[in-house]
Scaffold this motif. Structure first.
Motif, short mmCIF file in Angstrom:
data_model
loop_
_atom_site.label_atom_id
_atom_site.label_comp_id
_atom_site.label_asym_id
_atom_site.label_seq_id
_atom_site.Cartn_x
_atom_site.Cartn_y
_atom_site.Cartn_z
N THR A 18 7.34 -7.26 -4.84
CA THR A 18 7.73 -5.88 -4.53
C THR A 18 7.31 -4.93 -5.65
O THR A 18 6.83 -3.82 -5.39
CB THR A 18 9.25 -5.80 -4.30
OG1 THR A 18 9.62 -6.64 -3.20
CG2 THR A 18 9.68 -4.36 -4.00
N ALA A 19 7.49 -5.37 -6.90
CA ALA A 19 7.08 -4.53 -8.03
C ALA A 19 5.58 -4.29 -8.01
O ALA A 19 5.11 -3.18 -8.32
CB ALA A 19 7.49 -5.20 -9.34
N GLU A 77 4.85 -1.73 -5.27
CA GLU A 77 5.28 -0.38 -5.66
C GLU A 77 4.28 0.26 -6.62
O GLU A 77 4.14 1.49 -6.64
CB GLU A 77 6.66 -0.46 -6.32
CG GLU A 77 7.77 -0.76 -5.31
CD GLU A 77 9.12 -0.98 -5.97
OE1 GLU A 77 9.15 -1.10 -7.23
OE2 GLU A 77 10.13 -1.06 -5.24
N SER A 86 4.34 -2.07 3.41
CA SER A 86 3.66 -1.33 2.33
C SER A 86 2.26 -0.88 2.70
O SER A 86 1.73 0.05 2.09
CB SER A 86 3.58 -2.22 1.09
OG SER A 86 2.72 -3.33 1.33
#
Length: 452
Positions: free
Chosen positions: A156-157, A160, A195
């Motif tokens: 997820t990081a 992002e 995403s």
């Protein structure tokens, strides 16, 4: 109640070689329309040999770029980022501006490692996501739930930050497909869809335990691992890679099988360097790729240049029987084989090694070579072909053959050198060798001058 690890003891007893069990379930092949190669020479490959210098990495990266060809068969190359030398090498290769292979990185599944990727400006990174209970329970001391949460947090990081994550599913051939692998990959597919950034999955056969046999059971079956992921998670072939090891001599077979059953990319290293028994050799993958696709756009003579660079600059002596790069790959010693080669080289040559690898046929002249072997050496030395060749029945060839046999009367076991043979050829066939010097003997035959 504490979660118990699934160690598949019926297949991995440890006190004996691993068992290959069958349940008869077979799955259909699904070769993707686009298959490719990725490289880990500077990551896994450096774990099995003295580290390369920055200059050596640059040179090898140039070779990889040339070997990628006009279609970019070798799509990516991954780098460590932990030392200044690692980062200097990655920067130097990025600055070359090549479209292929793209420079990517590799990190552990911890956020402080991820900061390195952002600082470097690298667009894709591999993330270690150990997937079997051998690793989750016995190495990391975690539960599956804890491991999955940690992995997903790092993925997820990456998303992002706009960086493409590539999850390395370490030890997948000892992992629980239904209980861990499929749920984790489903989460990755969901994150990718949310995403809009592709999340790749590298299937790591860390111990070389994968098998290609029809009807073999999970977790060792390469076809079924790939089929399960494709049909039960929705992940597409272009986001799947296979990374194998050669512990059981299956590394190339498993890699080709992964392609055949739906993996887009196969990860390998130059000359097969890698932990323990090594990874899939990129030169072997390239030949396999050409066989599966019919693509002949790549200049395969670069394979020989790479092997010669390893021998010359890195002091690595290629084992002579190594396919495609060893000194013995197209050298015959038996007289009956040499006789066949004289008639038509296709009889005993795997393909046109002269054209495709810049490796013309050779012959070791011993007491087993016979007049055919002697004639082959002489004709190759003189560059004679077709009707110009000197026949094995020529009087000079016959006399030289007798001389060869005499060299072995006292128990000699080594083949005759080119220098020795040239001296004899000048004696028994003087009309063909006027002006030849012994020093020039090794320059044309190739049997002693290719790779040591």
């Amino acid at each position: 109640m504490k979660e118990l690890p699934e160690l598949y003891r019926e297949q991995f007893p440890y006190s004996a070689p691993p068992r290959i069990l069958f349940d008869g379930i077979e799955v259909p092949a699904a070769l993707p329309s686009d298959i490719f190669i990725t490289d880990t020479t500077f990551r896994d490959g450096q774990q099995a040999r003295p580290p390369y210098t920055v200059k050596q990495i640059e040179t090898l990266f140039d070779f990889l770029h040339r070997l990628s060809g006009p279609r970019g068969v070798i799509r990516q190359s991954e780098f460590f980022l932990y030392t200044k030398k690692d980062r200097d090498a990655a920067y130097a290769c990025m600055e070359k501006g090549y479209l292929f292979p793209e420079v990517t990185s590799w990190i552990r599944a911890v956020k402080q490692d991820f900061a390195l990727v952002k600082e470097m400006g690298i667009k894709e990174t591999g993330i270690l996501t150990s997937i079997s209970d051998y690793h989750i329970h016995l190495k990391l001391g975690m539960s599956r739930e804890q491991a999955m949460k940690q992995y997903l947090d790092v993925v997820t990081a990456a998303l992002e930050a706009g960086i493409r994550p590539r999850c390395h599913l370490e030890d997948i051939t000892r992992a629980d497909m239904k209980g861990m692998v499929i749920p984790f990959v489903r989460k990755l597919v969901e994150l990718s869809e949310e995403s809009g950034i592709p999340v790749k999955v590298r299937l790591c056969d860390t111990m070389g335990l994968g098998v290609s046999y029809p009807g073999a059971m999970l977790p060792r079956s390469v076809p079924r691992i790939i089929h399960c992921l494709r049909t039960e998670t929705g992940i597409t072939s272009d986001l799947l890679e296979w990374h194998g090891h050669n512990d059981f001599y299956k590394v190339l077979t498993n890699a080709a099988t992964a392609w055949l059953y739906g993996v887009g990319g196969i990860n390998g290293t130059l000359l097969g360097f890698g932990e323990r028994t090594g990874n899939t050799p990129i030169e072997a993958l390239l030949i396999e790729y050409m066989g599966l696709t019919g693509d002949t756009s790549v200049d395969t003579t670069i394979i020989t240049e790479i092997a010669e660079y390893f021998a010359r600059e890195l002091n690595y002596q290629v084992p002579p029987m190594t396919p495609f790069i060893g000194s013995q790959i197209n050298v015959t010693s038996a007289g009956i084989h040499a006789d066949g080669v004289v008639k038509n080289e296709e009889i005993y040559n795997i393909f046109d090694t002269g054209a495709l690898l810049n490796r013309p046929l050779g012959v070791h002249v011993t007491d087993k070579a016979g007049s055919a072997g002697v004639a082959f050496w002489v004709n190759q030395r003189l560059g004679l072909g077709g009707d110009e060749r000197i026949d094995k029945r020529h009087e000079g060839i016959q006399r030289m053959t007798v001389w060869v046999a005499e060299q072995y009367k006292d128990g000699r076991t080594t083949s005759l050198s080119d220098v020795e043979l040239l001296v004899a050829a000048k004696e028994y066939l003087p009309e063909f060798f006027e002006g030849e010097s012994e020093a020039a003997a090794g320059e044309a035959t190739g049997t002693d001058t290719l790779l040591p």
